[in-house]
Design a protein around this motif. Structure first.
Motif, PDB file in Angstrom:
ATOM      1  N   GLY A  98       0.860  -1.298  -0.156  1.00  0.00           N
ATOM      2  CA  GLY A  98       0.108   0.111   0.057  1.00  0.00           C
ATOM      3  C   GLY A  98       0.878   1.194  -0.054  1.00  0.00           C
ATOM      4  N   THR A  99       2.141   1.181  -0.323  1.00  0.00           N
ATOM      5  CA  THR A  99       2.912   2.387  -0.167  1.00  0.00           C
ATOM      6  C   THR A  99       3.495   2.731  -1.582  1.00  0.00           C
ATOM      7  N   THR A 100       3.014   2.117  -2.523  1.00  0.00           N
ATOM      8  CA  THR A 100       3.306   2.669  -3.982  1.00  0.00           C
ATOM      9  C   THR A 100       2.849   3.964  -4.270  1.00  0.00           C
ATOM     10  N   TYR A 101       3.606   4.554  -5.041  1.00  0.00           N
ATOM     11  CA  TYR A 101       3.239   6.085  -5.410  1.00  0.00           C
ATOM     12  C   TYR A 101       1.798   5.862  -5.613  1.00  0.00           C
ATOM     13  N   GLN A 102       1.290   5.164  -6.572  1.00  0.00           N
ATOM     14  CA  GLN A 102       0.105   5.158  -7.176  1.00  0.00           C
ATOM     15  C   GLN A 102      -1.051   4.833  -6.365  1.00  0.00           C
ATOM     16  N   TRP A 135       5.203   5.618 -14.871  1.00  0.00           N
ATOM     17  CA  TRP A 135       6.609   5.465 -14.683  1.00  0.00           C
ATOM     18  C   TRP A 135       6.848   5.278 -13.150  1.00  0.00           C
ATOM     19  N   ILE A 136       6.330   6.175 -12.490  1.00  0.00           N
ATOM     20  CA  ILE A 136       6.850   5.837 -10.910  1.00  0.00           C
ATOM     21  C   ILE A 136       5.675   5.235 -10.106  1.00  0.00           C
ATOM     22  N   GLY A 137       4.433   4.984 -10.607  1.00  0.00           N
ATOM     23  CA  GLY A 137       3.276   4.434  -9.928  1.00  0.00           C
ATOM     24  C   GLY A 137       3.474   3.209  -9.312  1.00  0.00           C
ATOM     25  N   PRO A 138       4.135   2.174  -9.765  1.00  0.00           N
ATOM     26  CA  PRO A 138       4.439   1.036  -9.079  1.00  0.00           C
ATOM     27  C   PRO A 138       5.606   1.022  -8.224  1.00  0.00           C
TER      28      PRO A 138
END
Length: 411
Positions: A98-102, A135-138
């Motif tokens: 639950g701490t990915t950027y997305q 790009w940075i979501g995952p």
């Protein structure tokens, strides 16, 4: 000691709840009457007998079960409870997922549904989905650095979308600060990118700013051969200099012809969600020329909701491109005059040629007070001055339309 063949052949009679087939070192295979087979390791910790599940057979073969038992025994020898360690590992995995950027961005976005306008709420997530999530979501939000975020925003700049890149930096900063507040990251790399992006070249709305040019524009409006509704919308755009959306969406319920006042509800103004809900309506004094224009419109649309209804159906207001299209037909290019340009025309000529108090002009333009406490403590409406200014402005436009000599008036 068990063998792979023995594990495969192990069964449990129907009259027993389960049967345990023991290996070594506390490892055993538990079989139930329905044929289910599960590995367990029995051990003692803090003087209590416990057991650790090691998986189901045949997904976990005998050799793999023994290796899992040995790993658990090493944890036990180090003073850790294998069952408790597994609970901690599962909890950590849930937190990390639950701490990915997305996921943090989506969580932050959801809590803003009542604070943001519908348009901003939609735009915010749409730009994230198109430009940042791929790009940075995952990535874990705590692992995203300023150079990595900058590289992502450079992709947007490379498409010539400098303003979008700046908006995305701001949006990303909101996500990182929320991540810091909820303990999922410790820094805001978006803040470090201040000044790192290409500058946005501000393009002001095209507008007629000189009295002579304004007179030519007014005469062109008089000569306009299009639909009468569009012509009156042009006239009122010049007389009232309100935002184009407030002109085309004007409702008869807002208009008081006897009192010469247009009352635009707070919900229809360009304000924050809170301002739309609790703010005061915007009052626009109507000069006699504006009243006359609205009276002409009343014969055309007075039985409907909108002052300027759509030419296709009276159930919707005029299209947002109608006034601009009329200006194009009159010979004004998009770089010379726009519907929004009537506001700049009034602001400039009132200030420079009629020498009107800027505070009175800003109040009529419905611009917010400057400074963080401006709106909180300065509630001045300048209503008497605004009514006088609107009358003088309408008279001045009449002079410009007629091509008379223009003499600056003292406010």
């Amino acid at each position: 000691m068990l063998t792979e063949i023995a594990c495969k052949a192990a069964t449990c009679p129907d009259d027993r709840p389960r049967v345990r087939f023991t290996d070594a070192g506390g490892l055993y295979l538990e079989v139930t009457p329905n044929g289910a087979k599960r590995w367990f390791w029995k051990y003692r910790f803090d003087a209590k007998e416990k057991r650790l599940s090691l998986g189901s057979y045949p997904a976990v073969k005998l050799k793999a079960a023994r290796l899992a038992r040995d790993d658990a025994r090493r944890l036990q020898s180090q003073g850790s409870d294998p069952v408790q360690r597994r609970k901690i590992d599962k909890a950590t995995a849930r937190i990390n997922s639950g701490t990915t950027y997305q996921k943090v961005a989506i969580e932050f976005h959801a809590i803003k549904v009542k604070e943001w306008s519908a348009a901003h709420f939609t735009k915010w997530i749409r730009l994230q989905e198109a430009n940042l999530f791929p790009w940075i979501g995952p990535l874990p939000i705590a692992d995203i650095t300023a150079p990595l975020l900058l590289e992502t925003l450079r992709r947007v700049e490379a498409r010539g979308r400098n303003e979008t890149a700046h908006s995305l930096r701001q949006y990303a900063g909101q996500v990182f600060r929320y991540g810091m507040a909820t303990g999922r990251c410790t820094q805001d790399p978006a803040h470090a990118l201040r000044g790192a992006l290409q500058a946005v070249i501000v393009k002001h709305m095209a507008a007629v700013l000189e009295p002579k040019q304004a007179g030519e524009l007014l005469r062109a409006i008089d000569a306009y051969q299009g639909h009468p509704t569009t012509r009156e919308a042009l006239i009122l755009s010049a007389l009232l200099f309100q935002r184009p959306g407030n002109i085309r969406q004007m409702e008869w319920a807002w208009v008081d012809l006897d009192g010469a006042m247009l009352t635009i509800p707070a919900a229809a103004m360009k304000r924050t969600v809170q301002g739309k809900r609790t703010g005061k309506p915007h009052l626009v004094p109507l000069a006699p020329q504006a009243v006359a224009s609205l009276q002409r419109m009343h014969t055309l649309s007075g039985s409907g909701r909108y002052v300027f209804p759509s030419l296709l159906t009276g159930e919707r207001p005029m299209s947002d491109n109608t006034v601009n299209a009329a200006l194009r037909r009159m010979g004004y290019t998009n770089s010379e005059m726009t519907a929004h340009g009537f506001r700049a025309m009034a602001r400039t000529i009132l200030g420079e040629h009629l020498e009107t108090d800027p505070e009175v002009i800003e109040a009529q333009l419905a611009h917010g007070k400057s400074g963080p406490l401006g709106m909180a403590y300065d509630r001045t409406t300048y209503m008497a001055q605004r009514r006088k200014m609107m009358n003088e402005w309408a008279d001045y436009l009449d002079k410009l339309r007629k091509g008379a000599d223009v003499i600056a008036l003292r406010a």
